[in-house]
Design a protein around this motif. Structure first.
Motif, PDB file in Angstrom:
ATOM      1  N   SER A 268       0.841  -1.191   0.000  1.00  9.06           N
ATOM      2  CA  SER A 268       0.000   0.000   0.000  1.00  9.06           C
ATOM      3  C   SER A 268       0.882   1.249   0.000  1.00  9.06           C
ATOM      4  O   SER A 268       1.934   1.295   0.636  1.00  9.06           O
ATOM      5  N   GLY A 269       0.466   2.236  -0.763  1.00  9.28           N
ATOM      6  CA  GLY A 269       1.235   3.452  -0.902  1.00  9.28           C
ATOM      7  C   GLY A 269       2.266   3.401  -2.017  1.00  9.28           C
ATOM      8  O   GLY A 269       2.895   4.418  -2.323  1.00  9.28           O
ATOM      9  N   LYS A 270       2.451   2.237  -2.630  1.00 10.98           N
ATOM     10  CA  LYS A 270       3.416   2.079  -3.721  1.00 10.98           C
ATOM     11  C   LYS A 270       2.698   2.102  -5.072  1.00 10.98           C
ATOM     12  O   LYS A 270       1.582   1.586  -5.211  1.00 10.98           O
TER      13      LYS A 270
END
Length: 262
Positions: free
Chosen positions: A6-8
């Motif tokens: 997540s966040g990538k």
């Protein structure tokens, strides 16, 4: 092992079908925002509808990345990425002495220079941010050159060198660069390839067994690999857990390569 991306943001070239689609789905299920790439908007949109994304999300990044114009379109859709998977490639059988100069160049351009173009664009940003993952999808053919497709084998051998070289360029920056050597894998294109080499009247399961027995007898799985099995390795290498793995050629080949070394 719980892999959380997540966040990538990830980009998988050639991800509307086969191994590329499985990789895109796997990265999305791990929580990444994944750019799906294909030559046309239609093929990308249709592929995205088929994909399971879990906690992640998908964005469209159409464009033929083997051309400057297509690559610019993709760069515009995805200005920076944390994970780059160079999956786009072509393969096919042809007698060695019948491969023309143009065909040698086509395989090198599509399978090698396209990956170089993508790395050259995205690697500097990764290095500035001190984190990134680049993976080039290679093949067992890189080290076990098939007699019926040596132009393909040549291109995948070159891709191993490209991966090792850019890993050195990124040394000490927090960015890893690796090759993933896929073994004989079950995709629509491979089904067509199998039927080029065995009796086209055979049912698929029999044709697959005959192909493995006759043309890929060294496989320890004795079956074709499923695309999701390749994707599992890619998702791991894209994660923080793989921070000490770089400059490598990692095999997901079903034991096809007869070697105790990677």
């Amino acid at each position: 092992m719980l892999i959380d991306l997540s966040g990538k943001t990830a980009l998988v070239t050639g991800s509307t079908q086969g191994i590329g689609a499985a990789i895109a789905s796997g990265l999305a299920r791990a929580g990444a925002r994944v750019a799906v790439n294909g030559r046309s908007e239609k093929s990308v949109d249709e592929a995205m509808l088929r994909m399971e994304v879990g906690d992640g999300s998908l964005i469209a990044a159409p464009g033929d990345v083997s051309t400057d114009e297509g690559a610019r379109a993709v760069f515009g859709a995805v200005p920076q990425v944390d994970v780059l998977v160079n999956n786009l490639g072509v393969f096919g059988s042809m007698p060695a002495l019948e491969i023309s100069d143009d065909e040698w160049r086509r395989y090198f351009d599509l399978n090698v220079l396209t990956a170089v173009r993508m790395i050259r664009h995205y690697l500097p940003g990764m290095m500035e941010r001190s984190w990134g993952r680049i993976q080039n999808i290679a093949s067992d053919s890189a080290v076990v050159t098939p007699a019926e497709m040596i132009h393909y084998g040549m291109s995948k051998t070159a891709l191993l060198a490209v991966s090792r070289g850019f890993a050195k360029e990124a040394a000490g920056t927090g960015v890893t660069v690796n090759s993933v050597m896929a073994g004989p894998t079950h995709t629509g294109g491979v089904e067509d390839f199998v039927y080029e080499l065995v009796d086209s009247e055979l049912p698929w399961e029999e044709a697959q067994r005959e192909f493995m027995r006759t043309h890929r007898p060294q496989s320890l799985l004795q079956r074709l690999i499923e695309p999701e099995e390749i994707a599992n390795m890619v998702v791991y290498l894209s994660s923080p857990f793989a921070s000490a793995t770089t400059g490598g050629a990692l095999r997901v080949d079903g034991g096809y390569v007869d070697s105790i070394l990677p």
